[in-house]
Design a protein around this motif. Structure first.
Motif, PDB file in Angstrom:
ATOM      1  N   GLY A 316       4.980  -7.359 -10.210  1.00  0.00           N
ATOM      2  CA  GLY A 316       3.544  -7.455 -10.028  1.00  0.00           C
ATOM      3  C   GLY A 316       4.145  -8.614  -8.632  1.00  0.00           C
ATOM      4  O   GLY A 316       5.151  -9.220  -8.230  1.00  0.00           O
ATOM      5  N   VAL A 317       3.326  -8.646  -7.520  1.00  0.00           N
ATOM      6  CA  VAL A 317       3.571 -10.039  -6.342  1.00  0.00           C
ATOM      7  C   VAL A 317       2.139 -10.159  -6.450  1.00  0.00           C
ATOM      8  O   VAL A 317       1.047  -9.274  -6.803  1.00  0.00           O
ATOM      9  CB  VAL A 317       3.215  -9.214  -4.666  1.00  0.00           C
ATOM     10  N   TYR A 318       1.999 -11.868  -6.153  1.00  0.00           N
ATOM     11  CA  TYR A 318       0.586 -12.227  -6.081  1.00  0.00           C
ATOM     12  C   TYR A 318       0.351 -13.318  -5.059  1.00  0.00           C
ATOM     13  O   TYR A 318       1.345 -13.919  -4.737  1.00  0.00           O
ATOM     14  CB  TYR A 318      -0.184 -12.448  -6.598  1.00  0.00           C
ATOM     15  N   HIS A 376       3.710  -3.821  -8.299  1.00  0.00           N
ATOM     16  CA  HIS A 376       2.331  -3.657  -8.413  1.00  0.00           C
ATOM     17  C   HIS A 376       1.753  -4.614  -8.028  1.00  0.00           C
ATOM     18  O   HIS A 376       2.323  -5.923  -7.762  1.00  0.00           O
ATOM     19  CB  HIS A 376       2.826  -3.838  -9.789  1.00  0.00           C
ATOM     20  N   SER A 377       0.630  -4.251  -7.163  1.00  0.00           N
ATOM     21  CA  SER A 377      -0.174  -5.978  -6.892  1.00  0.00           C
ATOM     22  C   SER A 377      -1.592  -7.128  -7.493  1.00  0.00           C
ATOM     23  O   SER A 377      -1.279  -6.087  -8.143  1.00  0.00           O
ATOM     24  CB  SER A 377      -1.272  -5.352  -5.386  1.00  0.00           C
ATOM     25  N   GLN A 378      -0.695  -7.272  -8.226  1.00  0.00           N
ATOM     26  CA  GLN A 378      -1.101  -7.972 -10.050  1.00  0.00           C
ATOM     27  C   GLN A 378      -2.215  -8.807  -9.023  1.00  0.00           C
ATOM     28  O   GLN A 378      -2.203  -9.932  -8.062  1.00  0.00           O
ATOM     29  CB  GLN A 378      -0.232  -8.940 -10.144  1.00  0.00           C
ATOM     30  N   SER A 379      -3.086  -8.586  -9.930  1.00  0.00           N
ATOM     31  CA  SER A 379      -5.153  -9.196  -9.960  1.00  0.00           C
ATOM     32  C   SER A 379      -5.397 -10.236  -9.961  1.00  0.00           C
ATOM     33  O   SER A 379      -6.501  -9.942 -10.380  1.00  0.00           O
ATOM     34  CB  SER A 379      -6.055  -8.209 -10.055  1.00  0.00           C
ATOM     35  N   GLY A 380      -4.307 -11.433 -10.889  1.00  0.00           N
ATOM     36  CA  GLY A 380      -4.350 -12.413 -11.268  1.00  0.00           C
ATOM     37  C   GLY A 380      -4.751 -12.217 -12.498  1.00  0.00           C
ATOM     38  O   GLY A 380      -5.257 -11.389 -13.668  1.00  0.00           O
ATOM     39  N   THR A 388      -4.515 -16.105  -4.088  1.00  0.00           N
ATOM     40  CA  THR A 388      -5.700 -15.237  -4.276  1.00  0.00           C
ATOM     41  C   THR A 388      -4.744 -14.444  -5.118  1.00  0.00           C
ATOM     42  O   THR A 388      -3.499 -13.559  -4.820  1.00  0.00           O
ATOM     43  CB  THR A 388      -5.984 -14.635  -2.749  1.00  0.00           C
ATOM     44  N   ALA A 389      -5.538 -13.022  -5.457  1.00  0.00           N
ATOM     45  CA  ALA A 389      -4.905 -12.241  -5.802  1.00  0.00           C
ATOM     46  C   ALA A 389      -4.025 -10.802  -5.763  1.00  0.00           C
ATOM     47  O   ALA A 389      -4.208 -10.851  -4.794  1.00  0.00           O
ATOM     48  CB  ALA A 389      -5.886 -11.732  -6.931  1.00  0.00           C
ATOM     49  N   GLY A 390      -2.913 -10.864  -6.072  1.00  0.00           N
ATOM     50  CA  GLY A 390      -2.486  -9.382  -5.699  1.00  0.00           C
ATOM     51  C   GLY A 390      -1.966  -9.304  -3.996  1.00  0.00           C
ATOM     52  O   GLY A 390      -1.722 -10.494  -3.386  1.00  0.00           O
ATOM     53  N   THR A 391      -2.596  -8.372  -3.560  1.00  0.00           N
ATOM     54  CA  THR A 391      -2.446  -8.254  -1.882  1.00  0.00           C
ATOM     55  C   THR A 391      -3.723  -8.469  -0.904  1.00  0.00           C
ATOM     56  O   THR A 391      -3.702  -7.937  -0.007  1.00  0.00           O
ATOM     57  CB  THR A 391      -1.519  -7.363  -1.419  1.00  0.00           C
ATOM     58  N   ARG A 392      -4.740  -9.346  -1.848  1.00  0.00           N
ATOM     59  CA  ARG A 392      -6.122  -9.535  -1.337  1.00  0.00           C
ATOM     60  C   ARG A 392      -6.480 -10.589  -0.092  1.00  0.00           C
ATOM     61  O   ARG A 392      -5.265 -11.563  -0.084  1.00  0.00           O
ATOM     62  CB  ARG A 392      -6.981  -9.734  -2.510  1.00  0.00           C
ATOM     63  N   VAL A 393      -7.259  -9.902   0.268  1.00  0.00           N
ATOM     64  CA  VAL A 393      -7.961 -11.353   0.993  1.00  0.00           C
ATOM     65  C   VAL A 393      -8.974 -11.914   0.067  1.00  0.00           C
ATOM     66  O   VAL A 393      -9.382 -11.825  -0.138  1.00  0.00           O
ATOM     67  CB  VAL A 393      -9.078 -10.439   2.697  1.00  0.00           C
ATOM     68  N   PRO A 394      -7.921 -13.711   0.875  1.00  0.00           N
ATOM     69  CA  PRO A 394      -8.759 -14.449  -0.491  1.00  0.00           C
ATOM     70  C   PRO A 394     -10.810 -14.567   0.006  1.00  0.00           C
ATOM     71  O   PRO A 394     -11.298 -13.802   1.153  1.00  0.00           O
ATOM     72  CB  PRO A 394      -9.164 -15.182   0.417  1.00  0.00           C
ATOM     73  N   ILE A 395     -11.259 -14.258  -0.806  1.00  0.00           N
ATOM     74  CA  ILE A 395     -12.474 -14.238  -1.592  1.00  0.00           C
ATOM     75  C   ILE A 395     -13.563 -15.988  -0.935  1.00  0.00           C
ATOM     76  O   ILE A 395     -12.714 -16.680  -0.646  1.00  0.00           O
ATOM     77  CB  ILE A 395     -12.663 -14.958  -3.339  1.00  0.00           C
ATOM     78  N   GLY A 396     -14.572 -14.192  -0.081  1.00  0.00           N
ATOM     79  CA  GLY A 396     -14.730 -15.649   0.541  1.00  0.00           C
ATOM     80  C   GLY A 396     -14.745 -14.839   1.921  1.00  0.00           C
ATOM     81  O   GLY A 396     -15.173 -15.760   3.354  1.00  0.00           O
ATOM     82  N   HIS A 411      -1.231  -1.410   2.521  1.00  0.00           N
ATOM     83  CA  HIS A 411      -0.139  -2.149   1.814  1.00  0.00           C
ATOM     84  C   HIS A 411      -0.336  -0.986   0.467  1.00  0.00           C
ATOM     85  O   HIS A 411       0.418  -0.750  -0.915  1.00  0.00           O
ATOM     86  CB  HIS A 411      -0.433  -3.734   1.226  1.00  0.00           C
ATOM     87  N   HIS A 412      -1.201  -0.202   0.491  1.00  0.00           N
ATOM     88  CA  HIS A 412      -1.244   0.668  -0.569  1.00  0.00           C
ATOM     89  C   HIS A 412       0.116   2.035  -1.304  1.00  0.00           C
ATOM     90  O   HIS A 412       0.187   1.858  -2.353  1.00  0.00           O
ATOM     91  CB  HIS A 412      -2.993   1.326  -0.780  1.00  0.00           C
ATOM     92  N   ASP A 413       0.327   2.520  -0.387  1.00  0.00           N
ATOM     93  CA  ASP A 413       1.845   2.873  -0.384  1.00  0.00           C
ATOM     94  C   ASP A 413       2.713   2.759  -0.960  1.00  0.00           C
ATOM     95  O   ASP A 413       3.063   3.395  -1.534  1.00  0.00           O
ATOM     96  CB  ASP A 413       2.273   3.511   1.552  1.00  0.00           C
ATOM     97  N   LEU A 414       2.698   1.522  -1.341  1.00  0.00           N
ATOM     98  CA  LEU A 414       3.808   0.441  -1.615  1.00  0.00           C
ATOM     99  C   LEU A 414       3.679   0.460  -3.293  1.00  0.00           C
ATOM    100  O   LEU A 414       4.774   0.716  -3.799  1.00  0.00           O
ATOM    101  CB  LEU A 414       4.011  -0.714  -0.892  1.00  0.00           C
ATOM    102  N   PHE A 415       2.576   0.778  -3.814  1.00  0.00           N
ATOM    103  CA  PHE A 415       2.993  -0.472  -5.057  1.00  0.00           C
ATOM    104  C   PHE A 415       2.032   0.935  -6.337  1.00  0.00           C
ATOM    105  O   PHE A 415       0.597   0.873  -6.360  1.00  0.00           O
ATOM    106  CB  PHE A 415       1.620  -1.144  -5.330  1.00  0.00           C
ATOM    107  N   GLN A 416       3.213   2.146  -6.692  1.00  0.00           N
ATOM    108  CA  GLN A 416       2.626   2.975  -7.395  1.00  0.00           C
ATOM    109  C   GLN A 416       1.817   3.009  -8.435  1.00  0.00           C
ATOM    110  O   GLN A 416       0.959   3.205  -8.677  1.00  0.00           O
ATOM    111  CB  GLN A 416       4.591   3.279  -7.783  1.00  0.00           C
ATOM    112  N   SER A 417       2.357   1.474  -8.962  1.00  0.00           N
ATOM    113  CA  SER A 417       1.423   0.839 -10.445  1.00  0.00           C
ATOM    114  C   SER A 417       0.416   0.119  -9.869  1.00  0.00           C
ATOM    115  O   SER A 417       0.158  -0.158 -10.896  1.00  0.00           O
ATOM    116  CB  SER A 417       3.038   0.823 -11.090  1.00  0.00           C
ATOM    117  N   GLY A 418      -0.452   0.651  -8.622  1.00  0.00           N
ATOM    118  CA  GLY A 418      -1.607   0.141  -7.979  1.00  0.00           C
ATOM    119  C   GLY A 418      -2.218  -1.048  -7.685  1.00  0.00           C
ATOM    120  O   GLY A 418      -0.922  -1.758  -7.490  1.00  0.00           O
ATOM    121  N   VAL A 419      -2.957  -1.352  -7.044  1.00  0.00           N
ATOM    122  CA  VAL A 419      -3.146  -2.605  -6.055  1.00  0.00           C
ATOM    123  C   VAL A 419      -4.487  -2.636  -6.330  1.00  0.00           C
ATOM    124  O   VAL A 419      -5.535  -1.541  -6.440  1.00  0.00           O
ATOM    125  CB  VAL A 419      -3.073  -2.026  -5.031  1.00  0.00           C
TER     126      VAL A 419
END
Lengths: 517, 285
Positions: A316-318, A376-380, A388-396, A411-419
């Motif tokens: 996971g990354v965040y 995996h792009s980890q959701s926090g 900020t969670a995973g590879t998301r843009v910060p809230i707001g 980014h989505h192509d890289l994260f086989q187990s979910g983003v």
């Protein structure tokens, strides 16, 4: 932890008026596990873990079950189970009864099964033509209600699609009627197979319950094969397999520690910490497989309902957003992730580098992904603050939806187990659900893997991929919650900026695994 | 006749309220009505470069070019809309001529995500050559050919205008402010015979996607007038999709600030009136 501290924390759990009996027992087990020694790590990895640059998501010091386990329920139904003393079911009633029994015996990190099977596929042999639509509805409705009451955790998940079916339609209808947290749902979408009117039915369900989540079926099949499922929240893994563990790299912390330019970040600092996290993952896998010997004794493995060679681990990354912004700032540039072309390019360079390193790093007992961990792009989790969670843009700070999709899609192509990127949409779309179908199809055409949206005006908040009812969160402080995940969400809502969100967007968190303190 | 340029106000890349599905919406500048209920009055007239907005601009993004025309520095403009607020002519210095290929490039970007494009305004039929060129080139484009083409119009256009659009236009949303000619003039500054003819003509050609009835309290909300309108629409096409929209103050000019908003109850009552004549496909907004 010394004995005095252990006793004090155990006492706090036992006496916590906001926890049910089962929740207290779960946290007591967690506390006991964490009184054990951690798997052996190098000094550098142990220090990084201690400083939370790398994070084990508080899974515990002595892994004794895989984090996410996806039993092959189809096989169980076909063969029966010696351990459970159940013969193969011969009709729908028996099949539903079989599954309810089996679910209580499926381990996971949360203590509840994170995967219930793809209902449409596993039930297909039992949904014969002589069962009327109304009869099917009645049987599934009872089953559905039992799931929510018996497995009160929002990480309990089923999948539907990509083919249309009576079961898929009926499940969506029941979901709209019962407005339950459990189960969470993923709809697999194949542009060639999934018809518009099934997608419309799913979109109408999101309007009421925030479910289902949508996945790009062809992309998943490319990376995981036909037999995959999205489980828990946004975790796509192999059926009959799963993930031993999910650990994650805090890119914001790595960027804060870095001294030097962007090139030296990507080529030197980043690889150093990528390897430390790999070391942590390897140590945890080895403990689970070699010391706890989970696969030697658990009945799922003994009966071939899970197989070690379909397992892998999740890397996971965040905190990507903060890392990019910090590096840009250090380079004297004002561009922000999600808004600036150069910042976005830097973000792709970072995730690509990590993906390359992870693809080169052999990992034991990960034959489910050719001996490598899944990206995996980890959701926090609920204790994450100012990251900020995973590879998301910060809230707001999310740009308008089109720019938002374009920024995160590469980014989505890289994260086989979910983003996970969550899009909150204006209520006007209720009158025009086809608009959402257009956007979902467009997102997948553009290479997105996962797509989730929600409206501000239904009764559910999507915290990561899992949902909680707004009324449960509001009442939580006074009364406690029946669902384990509501406990997590209450912390998540307090620690994030839920009410400050652009169109009330909710921050995503995967879980809050620790006992309350 | 082909037109390679149009006068653009702005575009919206994703809209769920301008026709079927998700749509890319092109707002053209300039309108031949002057509606009391107009929500975007800055689209009514072309900018005459009077320059009144130049000094108030807090970003100093507006200036006179060598031809004494007011132009905007896009890099400095923050879209604070102060120029629109001070404009005495119901216009904006931000509208600009746009080339067909430039606009098509932006449509290409969003094309995977949309069912089609809608041209709105302003009044798009005032630039029907440009709209016809745009739609025609979309229909002939390999990647854009699947997109549907819609017009959102006040209906104040002659048949030859529609004849130009019909070969390349999939549907139109037409506003009908009032069936009664005097009420129509009072609300829009123009008579309604062209609007009524447009509705009939497009229905004949099966290109009338919906007719929109905006209910403005005290102006066109008498139940008997609404019933008359509904009967007329039913006679045109019993299966016609009618959208009933309640007036909102948002964006309306200060001189019309005293017009009350339509209540939900009032709309529900009028919806019953419309349904009573046999119209079934009714949407309330």
């Amino acid at each position: 932890m010394n004995m005095e501290e252990f006793r004090s924390r155990a006492r706090d759990i036992v006496n916590d008026p906001t926890l049910t009996f089962h929740q207290r027992k779960h946290y007591l087990a967690w506390l006991a596990e964490n009184a054990l020694e951690y798997p052996s790590l190098s000094t550098a990895a142990a220090e990084a873990l201690n400083k939370q640059i790398i994070c084990d998501l508080f899974e515990g010091s002595a892994p004794y079950r895989g984090r996410y386990i996806l039993p092959d329920y189809g096989k169980a139904l076909r063969n029966g189970s010696a351990h459970l003393e159940l013969d193969p079911p011969t009709d729908l009633d028996e099949a539903l009864n079989f599954l309810l029994i089996m679910y209580t015996q499926v381990p996971s990190i949360t203590g509840y099964p994170v995967y219930l099977g793809d209902f449409d596929k596993i039930l297909a042999p039992y949904v014969t033509d002589d069962i009327s639509d109304e009869e099917l509805y009645r049987k599934l409705r009872l089953f559905y209600r039992a799931l929510d009451r018996m497995l009160p955790d929002a990480f309990v998940h089923t999948d539907l699609g990509p083919h249309d079916s009576r079961v898929a339609r009926t499940v969506l209808r029941i979901d709209r009627e019962l407005l339950q947290v459990v189960p969470n749902i993923t709809l697999k979408v194949d542009p060639e197979i999934t018809p518009d009117d099934l997608l419309l039915e799913a979109v109408a369900t999101v309007f009421e319950t925030g479910k289902p989540h949508f996945v790009n079926h062809p992309l998943m099949v490319r990376d995981l094969g036909e037999d995959y499922a999205a489980v828990s929240c946004y975790n796509s893994l192999k059926i009959g397999g799963g993930s031993h563990t999910l650990n994650r790299l805090n890119l914001k912390e790595v960027a804060l520690l870095h001294q030097g330019d962007i090139d030296s970040f990507v080529e030197e600092t980043l690889p150093h910490y990528v390897e430390l996290l790999a070391e942590l993952i390897e140590a945890r896998i080895r403990y689970l497989v070699e010391e706890a010997q989970f696969f030697e004794h658990d009945f799922l493995a003994v009966e071939g309902l899970i197989e070690l060679d379909k397992f892998s681990a999740m890397y996971g990354v965040y905190g990507l957003a903060e890392a990019v912004d910090l590096l840009m700032e250090a380079a004297g540039k004002a561009g922000k992730y999600g808004h600036d072309e150069e910042a976005n390019e830097l973000s792709y360079r970072i995730t690509r580098k990590i993906a390359d390193l992870v693809a080169e790093r052999p990992m034991p007992y990960c034959e489910g992904n050719n001996g490598r961990a899944f990206m995996h792009s980890q959701s926090g989790i609920d204790s994450d603050l100012e990251v900020t969670a995973g590879t998301r843009v910060p809230i707001g700070e999310e740009p308008e939806m089109f720019d938002h999709i374009r920024a995160v899609a590469p980014h989505h192509d890289l994260f086989q187990s979910g983003v996970s990127d969550i899009f909150h949409v204006e209520d006007t779309v209720r009158r025009n659900p086809t608009a959402m179908v257009d956007i979902i199809r467009g997102a997948f055409r553009e290479g997105m893997r996962d797509f989730t949206f929600n409206l501000a005006t239904n009764g559910f908040i999507r915290i990561t991929g899992y949902l909680v009812r707004k009324c449960d969160v509001e009442q939580f402080d006074e009364m406690g919650a029946r669902h384990g995940s509501t406990t997590f969400a209450a912390g998540s809502v307090k620690n994030s900026h839920v009410t400050e969100r652009y169109v009330k967007r909710v921050l995503s968190r995967e879980s809050s695994p620790r006992a309350p303190q | 006749m082909k037109a390679a340029q149009g006068r653009l106000n702005d575009v919206i890349r994703f809209s769920a309220v301008d026709g079927p599905g998700n749509r890319f919406v092109v707002f053209l500048q300039g309108c031949n009505f002057d509606c009391i209920a107009c929500h975007n009055p800055y689209t009514i007239n072309e900018c005459d470069s009077c320059g009144i907005c130049v000094e108030p601009c807090p970003e100093m993004a507006l200036y006179f070019d060598v031809h004494s025309r007011v132009v905007v520095d896009e890099d400095e403009c923050t879209r604070c809309d102060i120029c629109i607020q001070v404009c005495p002519s119901d216009s904006t210095p931000l509208s600009q001529m746009v080339r067909l290929d430039g606009l098509k490039k932006r449509i290409h970007e969003v094309s995977p995500f949309v069912s089609g494009i809608t041209v709105s305004g302003g009044e798009p039929t005032l630039q029907s050559d440009f709209v016809a060129s745009l739609f025609g080139s979309i229909k002939c484009d390999e990647r854009l050919g699947r997109l549907t083409t819609f017009v959102d119009s006040n209906g104040h256009a002659t048949r030859d205008v529609w004849d130009r659009l019909l070969p390349v236009m999939d549907g139109a949303m037409i506003d009908l402010k009032a069936l009664d000619p005097d009420t129509h003039i009072a609300m829009t500054g123009q008579p309604n015979h062209l609007v009524l003819d447009t509705i009939r003509y497009l229905a004949e050609w099966d290109r009338l996607y919906e007719v929109r009835l905006l209910i403005v309290p005290g102006r066109n909300d008498a139940p008997d007038a609404v019933e008359k309108t509904a009967r007329w629409l039913y006679d045109v096409d019993p299966s016609l999709r009618v959208k009933l929209i309640g007036f909102r103050q948002h964006g309306v000019r200060p001189q019309f600030a005293d017009i009350p908003e339509a209540s939900h109850e009032q709309l529900a009552t009028l919806a019953d009136v419309i349904r009573s004549v046999g119209i079934e496909d009714l949407v309330l907004v």
